[in-house]
Design an enzyme around this catalytic site. Structure first.
Site, PDB file in Angstrom:
ATOM      1  N   HIS A  77      -2.054   4.322   1.050  1.00 42.16           N
ATOM      2  CA  HIS A  77      -1.473   2.984   1.258  1.00 42.16           C
ATOM      3  C   HIS A  77      -1.761   2.471   2.660  1.00 42.16           C
ATOM      4  O   HIS A  77      -0.989   2.698   3.591  1.00 42.16           O
ATOM      5  CB  HIS A  77       0.039   3.017   1.003  1.00 42.16           C
ATOM      6  N   ASN A 110      -4.260  -7.182  -0.474  1.00 39.23           N
ATOM      7  CA  ASN A 110      -3.695  -8.464  -0.017  1.00 39.23           C
ATOM      8  C   ASN A 110      -4.437  -9.012   1.200  1.00 39.23           C
ATOM      9  O   ASN A 110      -3.857  -9.285   2.243  1.00 39.23           O
ATOM     10  CB  ASN A 110      -2.192  -8.341   0.264  1.00 39.23           C
ATOM     11  N   ASP A 146       0.567  -5.405  -4.031  1.00 33.51           N
ATOM     12  CA  ASP A 146       1.316  -4.992  -2.834  1.00 33.51           C
ATOM     13  C   ASP A 146       1.390  -6.087  -1.772  1.00 33.51           C
ATOM     14  O   ASP A 146       0.423  -6.791  -1.513  1.00 33.51           O
ATOM     15  CB  ASP A 146       0.701  -3.750  -2.190  1.00 33.51           C
ATOM     16  N   HIS A 189       4.911  -2.425  -5.520  1.00 32.35           N
ATOM     17  CA  HIS A 189       5.683  -2.883  -4.351  1.00 32.35           C
ATOM     18  C   HIS A 189       6.992  -3.403  -4.937  1.00 32.35           C
ATOM     19  O   HIS A 189       7.027  -4.490  -5.500  1.00 32.35           O
ATOM     20  CB  HIS A 189       4.918  -3.990  -3.619  1.00 32.35           C
ATOM     21  N   HIS A 246       6.061   2.927  -0.813  1.00 35.63           N
ATOM     22  CA  HIS A 246       6.995   2.867   0.332  1.00 35.63           C
ATOM     23  C   HIS A 246       8.489   2.878  -0.038  1.00 35.63           C
ATOM     24  O   HIS A 246       9.212   1.927   0.226  1.00 35.63           O
ATOM     25  CB  HIS A 246       6.686   1.696   1.246  1.00 35.63           C
ATOM     26  N   ASP A 277       1.511   3.068   4.939  1.00 35.84           N
ATOM     27  CA  ASP A 277       1.678   1.608   4.861  1.00 35.84           C
ATOM     28  C   ASP A 277       1.218   0.971   6.177  1.00 35.84           C
ATOM     29  O   ASP A 277       1.833   0.028   6.688  1.00 35.84           O
ATOM     30  CB  ASP A 277       3.130   1.228   4.533  1.00 35.84           C
ATOM     31  N   HIS A 287      -0.747  -5.901  12.865  1.00 32.59           N
ATOM     32  CA  HIS A 287      -0.600  -7.306  13.251  1.00 32.59           C
ATOM     33  C   HIS A 287      -0.884  -7.383  14.738  1.00 32.59           C
ATOM     34  O   HIS A 287      -0.573  -6.445  15.484  1.00 32.59           O
ATOM     35  CB  HIS A 287       0.812  -7.814  12.970  1.00 32.59           C
ATOM     36  N   PHE A 344       6.020  -8.855   8.855  1.00 32.43           N
ATOM     37  CA  PHE A 344       6.464  -7.507   8.505  1.00 32.43           C
ATOM     38  C   PHE A 344       5.312  -6.520   8.687  1.00 32.43           C
ATOM     39  O   PHE A 344       4.167  -6.835   8.356  1.00 32.43           O
ATOM     40  CB  PHE A 344       6.903  -7.457   7.037  1.00 32.43           C
TER      41      PHE A 344
END
Lengths: 423, 334
Positions: A58, A92, A150, A177, A230, A303, A307, A321
């Site tokens: 992930h 995504n 996800d 998810h 997760h 996960d 960012h 997030f």
């Protein structure tokens, strides 16, 4: 060309091996495990553990669309530094990985730029919009290893049910998810005492648990194989344990931050402690650890969600997030689970290699003779301090900055080549 | 908790005022004991409502949310301390797209600013600025997190009233029962008052519809009930919060009509309260919604005293933060 990794302690959960052994690599294959092996190059692994290259099912590598956060190249370097040789990338991106051409794009970029193996997961619905299913047979044919939306859940139970049936027909596992988004209105952190004190909108554990319960009921209804991403709450662990006891085909993962931190980490409004699902409470951390011990939780995934510093350096409500995890995962597992005696080193390595590989049937996570030479060498006692500015990832968003961890990767070999080697 | 002896000197040390959760009892007393001298400035018979405490200083009022009362109160407080003032009203939506919060403050600070008063819709905004920037940051409300100067002026108003009615110049809030009524979940005023009032020794009961009343508040040592009569029974102070009419559309209560039925403070519901209970409200009032006009204008209300005291308390806070004076804490009985 041959390489021998000498004097280390080999742990290979797939073959129940845990012994002082040398590993001989010829070309891109493991030739054999044995004693007093010789090769043209020798790696001294004295005091180290030699295990299969770690597997993370992930991660978010953000390419295409968000290359300022991460690329397949930088993400793979971060992974290699963390000891990983196989990762499953989430779809995504922008555009999302929801058709055969996009899967081929990821595969091409991985071939061209990655130093480890990148296995793409594809979207379960077109545009990740939760309405129409993707062409899963084609996705599978071009190399997608799973389907998932996800980043968000599929809100319609009708659509989810049909996706599960169709994915199962195509031989693809659905990665869930699990989030009942209708229960969350602008939620930024776990709902509880801390969110009440901070005045932040809370995301109740029920938001995750309702969706986990729905997914396992639909897995029972359809007979499809599902994997819960997760897992963060005690209730979710309980539901998965319940489903497994009834023969439902479900597996699940958790991430290092869920067995390490509680929502106390949010009380300074640190946006590097903001992720979805959010950090929970002490009882949840305890339940996650218990689930890892008793097998309710099948594997550890990061996960990894990069960012940029600019995106995170804002008011808590406005921050995206997610946190990065690839370069701290092994250290956190060793420090938080193995050293306190919750897991043996063998169990911990299984949760990061053979167990996740089996969930998605990846040709990875074991040291098999004539198998791919994906090998990680790490010193389980070496202490180091998490320094985000030195990450190989393009992003720095970790809540673990400054934390002292034990367990440091010395070398990561992927197909017999160094993907990472400590300077 | 140590009893503060008369005339004891305390030194203010904080750079910022972000929330009452962080403040000690001593610090609360220092602010409350500094305020009266500034109240006297506003009430001067000469009509010259000014002291040179912050002469030559720049106070920037930086408001991301519309506010009349708080903004004008801070502005007046600064002016009465002889500071220069600048007010920036920013639409949060546009700020979100453009310059970051930190960058805007770097720009404000580049013009040699001393105090920055910030109101923001996001919880934590004031605190993250205070940790990084050299200016004195005063939180004028951050999301549903805190509104410390409101709770300080509330405590000051209650204390003033208690002292006046008891004829005891050292009386405090110890043992008083304060009922806070309304939308607790979204209220920074409620949160700051919970911290402030409980530290000053009052007992707090929070009351509102279950949908607007997080149960976790019980862990902060306050009572929680959705029964208005139970909440105000025996209360010395009834603190009414503004109910935002748009909460109805978010399925948090069915109608204003039913809200009135269950939670309005009016002559009828006040039958359950002590006859001399104070009525407070942070403003602006929705007349006849959360409180009836009869009660809002009635003899027990101190709503305009709250406004008057607000200026004095904010003057005290600015003085303490910038000048870090020694304060003779007269304190109150504990």
């Amino acid at each position: 060309m041959s390489v021998v990794i000498k004097n280390g302690h080999v742990i290979d959960p797939a073959s129940n091996t845990s012994a002082p052994l040398d590993v001989l690599i010829i070309g891109d294959r493991i030739a054999r495990l044995g004693t007093d092996l010789r090769g043209s190059e020798e790696i001294d692994a004295t005091g180290c553990i030699v295990c299969p290259g770690l597997v993370d099912i992930h991660v978010h590598f953000r390419e295409p669309g968000f290359e300022s956060k991460e690329t397949i190249a930088t993400g793979s370097q971060a992974a290699a530094r963390g000891g990983f040789t196989s990762v499953v990338t989430m779809p995504n991106t922008e555009p999302p990985i929801d058709n055969g051409g996009m899967v081929e794009f990821v595969n091409r970029r991985a071939r061209e730029t990655a130093c480890i193996k990148v296995w793409p997961a594809a979207a379960a619905t077109k545009g990740r919009a939760g309405a129409e299913m993707t062409e899963m047979a084609e996705l599978k044919a071009v190399g997608a290893v799973a389907v998932t939306d996800d980043g968000s859940d599929i809100a319609s139970s009708w659509v989810l049910r049909r996706c599960l049936e169709y994915a199962d027909m195509c031989g693809l596992t659905y990665l869930g998810h699990c989030e009942d988004a209708s229960l969350v209105q602008g939620g930024a952190m776990n709902a509880g005492l801390n969110s009440t004190k901070l005045g932040l909108s809370g995301m109740p554990k029920a938001m995750e648990e309702i969706a986990v319960a729905r997914l396992v009921r639909l897995a029972k209804l359809t007979g499809a194989k599902v994997h819960v991403c997760h897992v963060s709450s005690a209730g979710s662990v309980e539901i998965v344990r319940w489903a497994k006891a009834r023969g439902i085909r479900v597996t699940c993962e958790t991430a290092p931050h869920y067995f390490t931190l509680t929502d106390d980490a949010v009380t300074t409004f640190d946006t590097n402690a903001k992720m979805n699902p959010p950090l929970r409470e002490a009882e949840d951390v305890a339940a996650i650890k218990e689930g890892l011990q008793d097998g309710a939780i099948d594997c550890i995934a990061t996960d990894h969600a990069p960012h940029t510093p600019t995106e995170k350096d804002v008011e808590f409500d406005y921050a995206p997030f997610g946190i990065v995890g690839l370069e701290t995962s092994l250290g956190l597992v060793v420090t938080e689970l193995v050293e306190p005696g919750l897991l043996t080193m063998e169990q911990a390595i299984r949760l990061m290699t053979w167990a996740p590989a089996q969930i998605l049937d990846l040709p990875a996570g074991k040291l098999a003779q004539d198998g791919p030479a994906d090998v990680t060498v790490f010193d389980p006692h070496a202490e180091w301090t998490v320094a985000p500015e030195a990450f190989l990832s393009r992003s720095r968003n970790t809540p673990f900055a400054g934390r002292v961890l034990r367990g440091r990767v010395k070398a990561t070999l992927c197909d017999g080549r160094f993907a990472y080697r400590e300077a | 908790m140590a009893t503060v002896s008369e005339g004891e000197q305390r030194v203010w040390t904080r750079k910022d005022l972000i929330g009452l959760e962080d403040l000690s009892r001593d610090e609360l007393d220092m602010i409350l004991d500094t305020a009266p001298q500034f109240l006297a400035v506003s009430e001067r018979e000469s009509g010259i409502k000014k002291v040179p405490v912050l002469q030559g200083r720049l106070v920037v009022n930086w408001f991301y949310e519309p506010s009349t009362r708080t903004r004008t109160s801070f502005e007046l407080a600064a002016k009465r301390l002889s500071a220069d003032t600048l007010t920036m009203n920013v639409a949060a939506s546009s700020a979100k797209k453009g310059e970051t919060l930190h960058d805007t403050l770097y720009n404000i600070e580049a013009m040699y600013t001393d105090i920055v008063v910030i109101r923001h819709s996001a919880a934590g905004a004031a605190g993250i600025l205070a940790r990084r920037h050299p200016s004195h940051i005063i939180n004028a409300g951050d999301g549903a997190h805190e509104h410390p100067t409101q709770a300080l002026l509330d405590a000051f108003t209650i204390r003033q009233h208690v002292r006046r009615t008891r004829g005891d110049a050292r009386a405090g809030l110890n043992g008083l029962r304060v009922a806070i009524i309304g939308d607790i979940a979204h209220s920074r005023v409620a949160r700051s008052n919970v911290w402030g009032l409980t530290k000053l020794g009052a007992r707090v009961v929070l009351c509102g519809p279950r949908t607007l009343l997080p149960g976790a508040f019980t862990k902060l040592g306050v009572d929680v009930t959705s029964d208005l009569r139970e909440a105000i029974d025996g209360a010395d102070v009834i603190y009414v919060l503004r109910i935002q009419l748009e909460r109805q559309s978010k399925c948090l209560f069915p109608s204003i009509r039913e809200y009135i039925r269950l939670f309005r403070i009016d002559k009828e519901s006040l039958k359950a309260a002590k006859p001399d209970a104070l009525i407070m409200h942070p403003g602006p009032i929705n007349r006849d919604v959360e409180v009836s006009s009869e009660v809002a204008d009635g003899p027990r209300n101190v709503i305009l005293e709250q406004v008057t005291n607000g200026v004095a308390v904010r003057m005290a806070v600015m003085h303490l933060l910038v000048n870090k004076p020694r304060v003779a804490v007269q304190g109150a009985e504990q």
